[in-house]
Design an enzyme around this catalytic site. Sequence first.
Site, PDB file in Angstrom:
ATOM      1  N   ASN A  43      32.894  53.442  36.086  1.00 38.96           N
ATOM      2  CA  ASN A  43      33.272  54.277  35.146  1.00 38.96           C
ATOM      3  C   ASN A  43      33.242  53.816  33.678  1.00 38.96           C
TER       4      ASN A  43
ATOM      5  N   ASN B 254      34.020  48.824  30.674  1.00 40.37           N
ATOM      6  CA  ASN B 254      33.457  47.530  30.424  1.00 40.37           C
ATOM      7  C   ASN B 254      31.778  47.501  30.342  1.00 40.37           C
TER       8      ASN B 254
ATOM      9  N   PHE C 141      33.018  45.250  43.095  1.00 42.51           N
ATOM     10  CA  PHE C 141      32.988  44.197  41.857  1.00 42.51           C
ATOM     11  C   PHE C 141      34.142  45.055  40.863  1.00 42.51           C
TER      12      PHE C 141
ATOM     13  N   LYS D  98      39.347  42.034  34.213  1.00 39.48           N
ATOM     14  CA  LYS D  98      39.249  40.658  34.639  1.00 39.48           C
ATOM     15  C   LYS D  98      39.697  39.813  33.596  1.00 39.48           C
TER      16      LYS D  98
ATOM     17  N   SER E  67      38.182  35.163  43.258  1.00 37.34           N
ATOM     18  CA  SER E  67      38.134  34.371  42.109  1.00 37.34           C
ATOM     19  C   SER E  67      38.713  32.964  42.492  1.00 37.34           C
TER      20      SER E  67
ATOM     21  N   THR F  48      40.404  31.512  40.824  1.00 33.65           N
ATOM     22  CA  THR F  48      41.798  31.553  40.150  1.00 33.65           C
ATOM     23  C   THR F  48      42.955  31.879  41.417  1.00 33.65           C
TER      24      THR F  48
ATOM     25  N   TYR G  94      46.372  39.100  36.548  1.00 33.15           N
ATOM     26  CA  TYR G  94      44.937  39.160  37.362  1.00 33.15           C
ATOM     27  C   TYR G  94      44.773  38.349  38.399  1.00 33.15           C
TER      28      TYR G  94
ATOM     29  N   LYS H 181      43.915  39.479  42.565  1.00 33.12           N
ATOM     30  CA  LYS H 181      42.694  38.848  43.557  1.00 33.12           C
ATOM     31  C   LYS H 181      43.331  38.468  44.798  1.00 33.12           C
TER      32      LYS H 181
ATOM     33  N   TYR I  34      34.360  33.282  43.281  1.00 32.68           N
ATOM     34  CA  TYR I  34      33.505  32.999  42.343  1.00 32.68           C
ATOM     35  C   TYR I  34      33.981  31.732  41.499  1.00 32.68           C
TER      36      TYR I  34
ATOM     37  N   ASN J 107      36.989  35.812  25.181  1.00 28.69           N
ATOM     38  CA  ASN J 107      37.861  34.710  25.900  1.00 28.69           C
ATOM     39  C   ASN J 107      37.142  33.667  26.352  1.00 28.69           C
TER      40      ASN J 107
ATOM     41  N   GLY K  83      47.926  27.584  30.371  1.00 28.13           N
ATOM     42  CA  GLY K  83      47.645  27.918  31.470  1.00 28.13           C
ATOM     43  C   GLY K  83      46.258  27.515  31.968  1.00 28.13           C
TER      44      GLY K  83
HETATM   45  P1  NAD Z   1      32.840  43.398  34.184  1.00 29.16           P
HETATM   46  O1  NAD Z   1      33.853  43.896  33.507  1.00 29.16           O
HETATM   47  O2  NAD Z   1      31.469  43.003  33.603  1.00 29.16           O
HETATM   48  O3  NAD Z   1      32.375  44.327  35.490  1.00 29.16           O
HETATM   49  C1  NAD Z   1      33.523  45.152  36.137  1.00 29.16           C
HETATM   50  C2  NAD Z   1      32.716  46.554  35.984  1.00 29.16           C
HETATM   51  O4  NAD Z   1      33.817  47.379  36.835  1.00 29.16           O
HETATM   52  C3  NAD Z   1      32.546  47.311  34.616  1.00 29.16           C
HETATM   53  O5  NAD Z   1      31.317  47.698  34.617  1.00 29.16           O
HETATM   54  C4  NAD Z   1      33.888  48.253  34.673  1.00 29.16           C
HETATM   55  O6  NAD Z   1      33.294  49.127  33.728  1.00 29.16           O
HETATM   56  C5  NAD Z   1      33.957  48.681  35.929  1.00 29.16           C
HETATM   57  N1  NAD Z   1      35.102  49.116  36.617  1.00 29.16           N
HETATM   58  C6  NAD Z   1      36.609  48.451  36.166  1.00 29.16           C
HETATM   59  N2  NAD Z   1      37.406  49.204  36.575  1.00 29.16           N
HETATM   60  C7  NAD Z   1      36.998  50.323  37.291  1.00 29.16           C
HETATM   61  C8  NAD Z   1      37.165  51.600  37.986  1.00 29.16           C
HETATM   62  N3  NAD Z   1      38.624  51.506  38.286  1.00 29.16           N
HETATM   63  N4  NAD Z   1      36.185  52.347  38.736  1.00 29.16           N
HETATM   64  C9  NAD Z   1      35.081  52.124  38.385  1.00 29.16           C
HETATM   65  N5  NAD Z   1      34.584  50.934  37.514  1.00 29.16           N
HETATM   66  C10 NAD Z   1      35.368  50.449  37.026  1.00 29.16           C
HETATM   67  O7  NAD Z   1      33.272  42.117  35.159  1.00 29.16           O
HETATM   68  P2  NAD Z   1      32.219  40.988  36.156  1.00 29.16           P
HETATM   69  O8  NAD Z   1      32.082  39.635  35.197  1.00 29.16           O
HETATM   70  O9  NAD Z   1      31.252  41.517  36.205  1.00 29.16           O
HETATM   71  O10 NAD Z   1      33.170  40.704  37.058  1.00 29.16           O
HETATM   72  C11 NAD Z   1      33.085  41.634  38.427  1.00 29.16           C
HETATM   73  C12 NAD Z   1      34.079  41.327  39.405  1.00 29.16           C
HETATM   74  O11 NAD Z   1      34.073  39.743  39.613  1.00 29.16           O
HETATM   75  C13 NAD Z   1      35.451  41.466  38.991  1.00 29.16           C
HETATM   76  O12 NAD Z   1      36.494  42.013  39.873  1.00 29.16           O
HETATM   77  C14 NAD Z   1      36.092  40.157  38.378  1.00 29.16           C
HETATM   78  O13 NAD Z   1      37.459  40.183  38.304  1.00 29.16           O
HETATM   79  C15 NAD Z   1      35.294  39.128  39.422  1.00 29.16           C
HETATM   80  N6  NAD Z   1      35.159  37.910  38.848  1.00 29.16           N
HETATM   81  C16 NAD Z   1      34.479  37.680  37.637  1.00 29.16           C
HETATM   82  C17 NAD Z   1      34.720  36.245  37.243  1.00 29.16           C
HETATM   83  C18 NAD Z   1      33.783  35.974  35.862  1.00 29.16           C
HETATM   84  O14 NAD Z   1      33.965  34.863  35.099  1.00 29.16           O
HETATM   85  N7  NAD Z   1      32.966  36.913  35.252  1.00 29.16           N
HETATM   86  C19 NAD Z   1      34.965  35.161  38.020  1.00 29.16           C
HETATM   87  C20 NAD Z   1      35.672  35.398  39.084  1.00 29.16           C
HETATM   88  C21 NAD Z   1      35.624  36.799  39.683  1.00 29.16           C
HETATM   89  N1  UFG Z   2      37.544  26.977  26.227  1.00 31.12           N
HETATM   90  C1  UFG Z   2      37.166  26.590  25.174  1.00 31.12           C
HETATM   91  N2  UFG Z   2      37.287  27.118  24.131  1.00 31.12           N
HETATM   92  C2  UFG Z   2      36.782  28.573  24.273  1.00 31.12           C
HETATM   93  C3  UFG Z   2      37.100  29.128  25.624  1.00 31.12           C
HETATM   94  C4  UFG Z   2      37.174  28.316  26.600  1.00 31.12           C
HETATM   95  O1  UFG Z   2      37.522  25.143  24.901  1.00 31.12           O
HETATM   96  O2  UFG Z   2      36.975  29.335  23.233  1.00 31.12           O
HETATM   97  C5  UFG Z   2      37.410  25.877  27.526  1.00 31.12           C
HETATM   98  C6  UFG Z   2      38.478  26.251  28.424  1.00 31.12           C
HETATM   99  O3  UFG Z   2      39.700  25.620  27.910  1.00 31.12           O
HETATM  100  C7  UFG Z   2      38.110  25.566  29.770  1.00 31.12           C
HETATM  101  C8  UFG Z   2      36.685  26.119  29.583  1.00 31.12           C
HETATM  102  O4  UFG Z   2      36.162  26.281  28.199  1.00 31.12           O
HETATM  103  O5  UFG Z   2      38.276  24.297  29.695  1.00 31.12           O
HETATM  104  C9  UFG Z   2      36.106  27.235  30.498  1.00 31.12           C
HETATM  105  O6  UFG Z   2      37.104  28.439  29.964  1.00 31.12           O
HETATM  106  P1  UFG Z   2      36.697  30.002  30.444  1.00 31.12           P
HETATM  107  O7  UFG Z   2      37.517  30.830  29.710  1.00 31.12           O
HETATM  108  O8  UFG Z   2      35.147  30.200  30.114  1.00 31.12           O
HETATM  109  O9  UFG Z   2      36.996  29.976  32.115  1.00 31.12           O
HETATM  110  P2  UFG Z   2      38.073  29.623  32.886  1.00 31.12           P
HETATM  111  O10 UFG Z   2      37.552  28.327  33.653  1.00 31.12           O
HETATM  112  O11 UFG Z   2      39.376  29.371  31.979  1.00 31.12           O
HETATM  113  O12 UFG Z   2      38.391  30.962  33.448  1.00 31.12           O
HETATM  114  C10 UFG Z   2      37.359  31.688  34.157  1.00 31.12           C
HETATM  115  C11 UFG Z   2      37.747  33.097  34.511  1.00 31.12           C
HETATM  116  C12 UFG Z   2      38.752  33.545  35.095  1.00 31.12           C
HETATM  117  C13 UFG Z   2      38.543  33.029  36.409  1.00 31.12           C
HETATM  118  C14 UFG Z   2      38.149  31.610  36.636  1.00 31.12           C
HETATM  119  C15 UFG Z   2      38.140  30.791  37.854  1.00 31.12           C
HETATM  120  O13 UFG Z   2      37.739  33.615  32.822  1.00 31.12           O
HETATM  121  O14 UFG Z   2      38.791  34.879  35.250  1.00 31.12           O
HETATM  122  O15 UFG Z   2      37.237  31.275  35.651  1.00 31.12           O
HETATM  123  O16 UFG Z   2      36.952  31.573  38.382  1.00 31.12           O
HETATM  124  F1  UFG Z   2      39.696  33.145  37.074  1.00 31.12           F
END
Ligand code: NAD
Ligand code: UFG
Length: 332
Positions: free
Chosen positions: A32, A35, A80, A84, A124, A126, A148, A152, A176, A197, A293
């Site tokens: 959609n 993001n 996907f 997130k 994830s 998480t 979040y 999952k 992941y 973030n 957290g």
């Molecule tokens: P992203 O936001 O780049 O990709 C998600 C996509 O889904 C986006 O393009 C968004 O527009 C689309 N979307 C969201 N809701 C929708 C809906 N209802 N219908 C259609 N499209 C929709 O995120 P990403 O980093 O590519 O993550 C992909 C998946 O992997 C997510 O489910 C996320 O939770 C999971 N994941 C990501 C990470 C990470 O660090 N990036 C870690 C663990 C798990």
């Molecule tokens: N960190 C900083 N400064 C920042 C951002 C992050 O010091 O500005 C540190 C965090 O404290 C952590 C490390 O960098 O020690 C990684 O942080 P991220 O936010 O990049 O990643 P997280 O491990 O916290 O979380 C990510 C995803 C979650 C997912 C998790 C496990 O954001 O969605 O990995 O897969 F659940």
Amino acid sequence: MKILVTGGTGYIGSHTCVELLNEGYEVVIIDNLYNSKIETVDYIEKITGKKVKFYKDDCCDKEALRKIFKENKIDAVIHFAGYKAVGESVKLPLNYYHNNLGSAIILCEVMKEFNCKNIIFSSSATVYGNSKRVPFKETYKLSTTNPYGTTKMFIERILTDLHISDEDWNVVLLRYFNPIGAHPSGLIGEDPNGIPNNLMPYVVKVATGELECLSIFGNDYPTKDGTGVRDYIHVVDLAVGHVKALEKIQKDNGLFIYNLGTGEGYSVLDIVNTFERVNKVKVNHKFAPRRKGDIATCLADPSKAEKELNFKATRTLEEMCRDAYNYAVKNR
Ligand code: NAD
Ligand code: UFG
């Protein structure tokens, strides 16, 4: 085989589409664009020299999904799509439960209707919550610390129940760890809106001068240098993991759960130092209090995926840092 990729224009989805097309799969995307950007479709096609079919639709829209399944004979789905952002999920839990759970349930209902029972789901690390026992193994008890993460865990449960109810459902839950980096072409990558973030997008924006200084959240963790340790995995390796998961369910029927990580831990300071060295740029940083957290160390035990999927992440931290910066520079 024709694969429906939900969220296929997003960060991980777009890289996975590239690997699928390179392996000869046909790809249909539903996104959609909440993001992500429509241009990503062109970039996927440019990298691979192949066409994809794109639907700008919401996965919570049952009729839209039905139309896609009517128009395409879908063999498997990689799901996907979802929200997130951990912090946002604490503030807006209903949005997260609605979008993440809603889309997963509606998608499965439509899949069932069209007798497509192969699904790979983006879970994830998480779901391991605050577990102190590292590295994390797939057998650990799950818990979560934010909405979040709970979405999952719930979706994992829903897909497990679906498999229990009907063993024709083949389900792969991929947990992941920390995906970073970008495609080496610099055409697709991670480009979050607003202030990032996550660590790597923040580091990139400091390096390009868009943000002033990285705050390192905590330097008193029980880790080698006091900063948080994570299992960073190159997004292209992660994408390859999805192709391996698809191969698995073509060979074996069942429900499978895999960590996708490297098993190697790097601290925040490792990331900053490697990024500076590889890209020859400065990343201003300062120490700040711990982020609420966060855990000290989050590491995968990747051995199950290696054994059963023949999956091993091969790209180095240097490549992750180089490709992340290359993408940012090309897309400024
Ligand atoms: P992203 O936001 O780049 O990709 C998600 C996509 O889904 C986006 O393009 C968004 O527009 C689309 N979307 C969201 N809701 C929708 C809906 N209802 N219908 C259609 N499209 C929709 O995120 P990403 O980093 O590519 O993550 C992909 C998946 O992997 C997510 O489910 C996320 O939770 C999971 N994941 C990501 C990470 C990470 O660090 N990036 C870690 C663990 C798990
Ligand atoms: N960190 C900083 N400064 C920042 C951002 C992050 O010091 O500005 C540190 C965090 O404290 C952590 C490390 O960098 O020690 C990684 O942080 P991220 O936010 O990049 O990643 P997280 O491990 O916290 O979380 C990510 C995803 C979650 C997912 C998790 C496990 O954001 O969605 O990995 O897969 F659940």
